[in-house]
Motif scaffolding. Structure first.
Motif, mmCIF file in Angstrom:
data_model
loop_
_atom_site.group_PDB
_atom_site.id
_atom_site.type_symbol
_atom_site.label_atom_id
_atom_site.label_comp_id
_atom_site.label_asym_id
_atom_site.label_seq_id
_atom_site.Cartn_x
_atom_site.Cartn_y
_atom_site.Cartn_z
ATOM 1 N N ILE A 252 -4.267 -2.186 8.122
ATOM 2 C CA ILE A 252 -4.769 -3.434 8.705
ATOM 3 C C ILE A 252 -6.265 -3.329 8.978
ATOM 4 C CG2 ILE A 252 -4.637 -4.910 10.748
ATOM 5 C CD1 ILE A 252 -1.652 -4.314 10.861
ATOM 6 N N VAL A 253 -6.703 -2.158 9.427
ATOM 7 C CA VAL A 253 -8.137 -1.950 9.645
ATOM 8 C C VAL A 253 -8.893 -2.176 8.338
ATOM 9 C CG1 VAL A 253 -9.904 -0.233 10.184
ATOM 10 C CG2 VAL A 253 -7.841 -0.372 11.582
ATOM 11 N N GLY A 254 -8.362 -1.626 7.240
ATOM 12 C CA GLY A 254 -9.007 -1.829 5.946
ATOM 13 C C GLY A 254 -9.039 -3.295 5.549
ATOM 14 N N THR A 255 -7.975 -4.016 5.826
ATOM 15 C CA THR A 255 -7.937 -5.447 5.500
ATOM 16 C C THR A 255 -8.961 -6.225 6.313
ATOM 17 O OG1 THR A 255 -5.606 -5.365 4.868
ATOM 18 C CG2 THR A 255 -6.487 -7.496 5.513
ATOM 19 N N VAL A 256 -9.078 -5.901 7.601
ATOM 20 C CA VAL A 256 -10.056 -6.587 8.456
ATOM 21 C C VAL A 256 -11.473 -6.345 7.950
ATOM 22 C CG1 VAL A 256 -11.041 -6.661 10.776
ATOM 23 C CG2 VAL A 256 -8.562 -6.564 10.476
ATOM 24 N N VAL A 257 -11.753 -5.090 7.571
ATOM 25 C CA VAL A 257 -13.078 -4.767 7.046
ATOM 26 C C VAL A 257 -13.353 -5.575 5.775
ATOM 27 C CG1 VAL A 257 -14.498 -2.962 6.018
ATOM 28 C CG2 VAL A 257 -13.131 -2.457 8.059
ATOM 29 N N SER A 258 -12.352 -5.646 4.892
ATOM 30 C CA SER A 258 -12.539 -6.389 3.638
ATOM 31 C C SER A 258 -12.691 -7.877 3.890
ATOM 32 C CB SER A 258 -11.354 -6.130 2.710
ATOM 33 O OG SER A 258 -11.283 -4.767 2.340
ATOM 34 N N LEU A 259 -11.932 -8.423 4.831
ATOM 35 C CA LEU A 259 -12.044 -9.858 5.126
ATOM 36 C C LEU A 259 -13.402 -10.181 5.746
ATOM 37 C CD1 LEU A 259 -8.469 -10.712 6.487
ATOM 38 C CD2 LEU A 259 -9.474 -11.346 4.278
ATOM 39 N N THR A 260 -13.946 -9.242 6.496
ATOM 40 C CA THR A 260 -15.300 -9.440 7.022
ATOM 41 C C THR A 260 -16.295 -9.575 5.880
ATOM 42 O OG1 THR A 260 -14.754 -8.132 8.984
ATOM 43 C CG2 THR A 260 -17.099 -8.451 8.489
ATOM 44 N N HIS A 261 -16.081 -8.744 4.855
ATOM 45 C CA HIS A 261 -16.940 -8.844 3.668
ATOM 46 C C HIS A 261 -16.726 -10.172 2.962
ATOM 47 C CE1 HIS A 261 -19.150 -7.710 0.097
ATOM 48 N NE2 HIS A 261 -18.074 -7.888 -0.660
ATOM 49 N N VAL B 108 -4.828 -5.484 -0.165
ATOM 50 C CA VAL B 108 -4.322 -4.266 -0.794
ATOM 51 C C VAL B 108 -4.270 -3.120 0.211
ATOM 52 C CG1 VAL B 108 -4.809 -2.513 -2.542
ATOM 53 C CG2 VAL B 108 -5.016 -4.927 -3.119
ATOM 54 N N ALA B 109 -5.226 -3.087 1.145
ATOM 55 C CA ALA B 109 -5.225 -2.038 2.161
ATOM 56 C C ALA B 109 -3.970 -2.119 3.029
ATOM 57 C CB ALA B 109 -6.490 -2.137 3.022
ATOM 58 N N THR B 110 -3.601 -3.330 3.436
ATOM 59 C CA THR B 110 -2.377 -3.500 4.225
ATOM 60 C C THR B 110 -1.165 -3.077 3.416
ATOM 61 O OG1 THR B 110 -3.325 -5.310 5.514
ATOM 62 C CG2 THR B 110 -0.936 -5.156 5.444
ATOM 63 N N LEU B 111 -1.162 -3.449 2.126
ATOM 64 C CA LEU B 111 -0.044 -3.069 1.261
ATOM 65 C C LEU B 111 0.110 -1.553 1.200
ATOM 66 C CD1 LEU B 111 2.130 -3.599 -0.878
ATOM 67 C CD2 LEU B 111 0.308 -3.628 -2.590
ATOM 68 N N TRP B 112 -1.005 -0.839 0.985
ATOM 69 C CA TRP B 112 -0.924 0.613 0.886
ATOM 70 C C TRP B 112 -0.569 1.255 2.228
ATOM 71 C CZ3 TRP B 112 0.077 3.476 -2.987
ATOM 72 C CH2 TRP B 112 -0.280 3.085 -4.269
ATOM 73 N N GLY B 113 -0.987 0.625 3.313
ATOM 74 C CA GLY B 113 -0.590 1.141 4.619
ATOM 75 C C GLY B 113 0.909 1.084 4.815
ATOM 76 N N LEU B 114 1.503 -0.070 4.513
ATOM 77 C CA LEU B 114 2.955 -0.221 4.636
ATOM 78 C C LEU B 114 3.691 0.609 3.598
ATOM 79 C CD1 LEU B 114 3.038 -4.094 5.177
ATOM 80 C CD2 LEU B 114 3.477 -2.336 6.901
ATOM 81 N N LEU B 115 3.137 0.639 2.384
ATOM 82 C CA LEU B 115 3.789 1.357 1.290
ATOM 83 C C LEU B 115 3.808 2.861 1.548
ATOM 84 C CD1 LEU B 115 5.037 0.581 -1.476
ATOM 85 C CD2 LEU B 115 2.852 1.200 -2.503
ATOM 86 N N SER B 116 2.659 3.413 1.942
ATOM 87 C CA SER B 116 2.610 4.853 2.175
ATOM 88 C C SER B 116 3.482 5.266 3.353
ATOM 89 C CB SER B 116 1.157 5.291 2.410
ATOM 90 O OG SER B 116 0.624 4.670 3.573
ATOM 91 N N ALA B 117 3.552 4.407 4.364
ATOM 92 C CA ALA B 117 4.368 4.734 5.533
ATOM 93 C C ALA B 117 5.847 4.775 5.173
ATOM 94 C CB ALA B 117 4.125 3.720 6.656
ATOM 95 N N ASN B 118 6.327 3.741 4.472
ATOM 96 C CA ASN B 118 7.764 3.605 4.235
ATOM 97 C C ASN B 118 8.246 4.258 2.950
ATOM 98 O OD1 ASN B 118 8.773 1.606 6.453
ATOM 99 N ND2 ASN B 118 6.845 0.748 5.738
ATOM 100 N N PHE B 119 7.324 4.515 2.023
ATOM 101 C CA PHE B 119 7.718 5.131 0.755
ATOM 102 C C PHE B 119 7.332 6.609 0.662
ATOM 103 C CE2 PHE B 119 8.348 1.426 -2.431
ATOM 104 C CZ PHE B 119 9.074 0.737 -1.478
ATOM 105 N N ILE B 120 6.483 7.084 1.580
ATOM 106 C CA ILE B 120 6.014 8.475 1.484
ATOM 107 C C ILE B 120 6.202 9.218 2.799
ATOM 108 C CG2 ILE B 120 4.070 9.993 0.973
ATOM 109 C CD1 ILE B 120 2.919 7.780 -0.807
ATOM 110 N N TRP B 121 5.430 8.829 3.835
ATOM 111 C CA TRP B 121 5.380 9.641 5.056
ATOM 112 C C TRP B 121 6.703 9.668 5.807
ATOM 113 C CZ3 TRP B 121 1.553 12.010 3.439
ATOM 114 C CH2 TRP B 121 0.348 11.421 3.074
#
Length: 269
Positions: free
Chosen positions: A158-167, A187-200
């Motif tokens: 979400i932090v990555g998404t906020v930074v990108s939306l600021t841009h 895409v940042a939010t997607l990878w955050g959710l994806l890495s959490a639930n599919f990897i970590w």
């Protein structure tokens, strides 16, 4: 080798790829370096910050075990322990020292050495319980680290998404590029959710389960070797240990077997 983690991850990512293809999207649109660097790098960094460097090293050393599993199960330890019970009954406890060279399991080998050295039952139980406790603590450390990463990853995304939306907001004068920039921002939010639930989280859960099975196996070894030291009959040792195994094969019940078990209270753990 237990391939459950590999099978699960392959199926999970396979389902994701199937959805992408069915939606007519492109996989390359999700493989953006900037959000992936932030999500994976930032998540691991804050994970390290919550513990110690030693915890981090220990956790990632445990990753191969998460994929490989543990070939030693509680059930696989029963026959060797029953064999040691038979040897102790026929040749004496000192004869167990002859089996040290061939025994591959470190915990079982340690108990054999202690029995051969004449350690009494109370001290042997204390030594083995301390080893089980320290092993459980190490396993919890590795599992907790990846569970922690699973908790941080969506927020970092979400932090990555906020930074990108600021841009994006800084470039409202380029309407032709807004669609692409907004899509890339999420895409940042997607990878955050994806890495959490599919990897970590799967790795953390897998290590937690393997740790539970290891403690169960060590507890079975402890109870079995204490019974061997006490001179219990091999048949009783086997029945006692089979009763301690949570994932033992289920046998079809029969009236005859039930009557036999009821008539022989010595086999009741």
């Amino acid at each position: 080798m237990d391939p459950s983690l590999i099978i699960g991850l392959v199926l999970a990512f396979g389902a994701l790829l199937a959805m992408i293809n069915m939606e007519g999207a492109s996989v390359m649109s999700l493989l953006l370096p900037a959000p992936m660097i932030l999500v994976f790098g930032g998540t691991i960094a804050v994970g390290v910050a919550t513990g110690t460097v030693r915890d981090f090293i220990h956790a990632f050393k445990a990753v191969p075990r998460a994929f490989r599993g543990d070939r030693r199960t509680a059930h696989s330890m029963i026959d060797p322990i029953v064999g040691y019970a038979e040897k102790a009954r026929s040749e004496g406890l000192l004869a167990l020292e002859q089996s040290l060279v061939d025994e591959k399991d470190p915990f079982l080998r340690q108990s054999l050495q202690s029995i051969a050295d004449g350690v009494d039952a109370e001290e042997l139980r204390t030594l083995m319980e301390d080893e089980i406790t320290s092993t459980a603590a190490r396993n919890r450390t590795a599992s907790k680290f990846f569970m922690t990463l699973g908790g941080f990853a969506p927020t970092v995304g979400i932090v990555g998404t906020v930074v990108s939306l600021t841009h994006v907001l800084e470039n409202l004068d380029q309407p032709d590029e807004l669609g692409h920039m907004i899509a890339a921002a999420f895409v940042a939010t997607l990878w955050g959710l994806l890495s959490a639930n599919f990897i970590w989280l799967p790795i953390g859960g897998r290590l937690q389960r393997l740790g539970e099975l290891e403690v169960e196996r060590m507890t079975l070894v402890m109870e079995g070797m204490l019974a061997v030291q006490a001179g219990a009959p091999p048949q009783f040792v086997g029945e006692r240990l089979r009763a301690l195994v949570s994932d033992r094969p289920q046998k079809k019940s029969s009236r005859r077997g039930a009557d036999k078990g009821a008539a022989d209270p010595a086999l009741t753990p």
